[in-house]
Motif scaffolding. Structure first.
Motif: not given
Length: 79
Positions: A18, A23-26, A29-30, A69, A72-73, A78
């Motif tokens: 990440t 990518l800034h995730t919680d 999610t990471t 990632i 997903w992006q 996102r």
């Protein structure tokens, strides 16, 4: 024990992935990204893991997490 190792390696790989992909995730999610990446990378690099040890397991997990990632992006819209 392999499940615990998968979660630990996956969490570390998810954190690094990440950060590499900005990518800034919680945290959950990471970890999920890392574990999914570890599964994908583990399947793809299983042969190398048997030959060279845990270092390639982490590399496989990291590459798998980066792939998750990217997918997903690419398909969720996102960034």
């Amino acid at each position: 024990m392999p499940i615990v190792l998968l979660i630990i390696v996956g969490a570390a790989a998810g954190f690094v992935a990440t950060r590499l992909m900005d990518l800034h995730t919680d945290v959950p999610t990471t970890i999920a990204i890392g574990v999914a990446g570890a599964l994908i990378g583990g399947l793809l690099l299983r042969f190398l893991l048997m030959l060279t040890g845990l270092a390639f397991g982490f590399v496989g997990a990291l590459l798998g997490a980066v792939a998750v990632i990217w997918i997903w992006q690419r398909y969720s819209g996102r960034s």
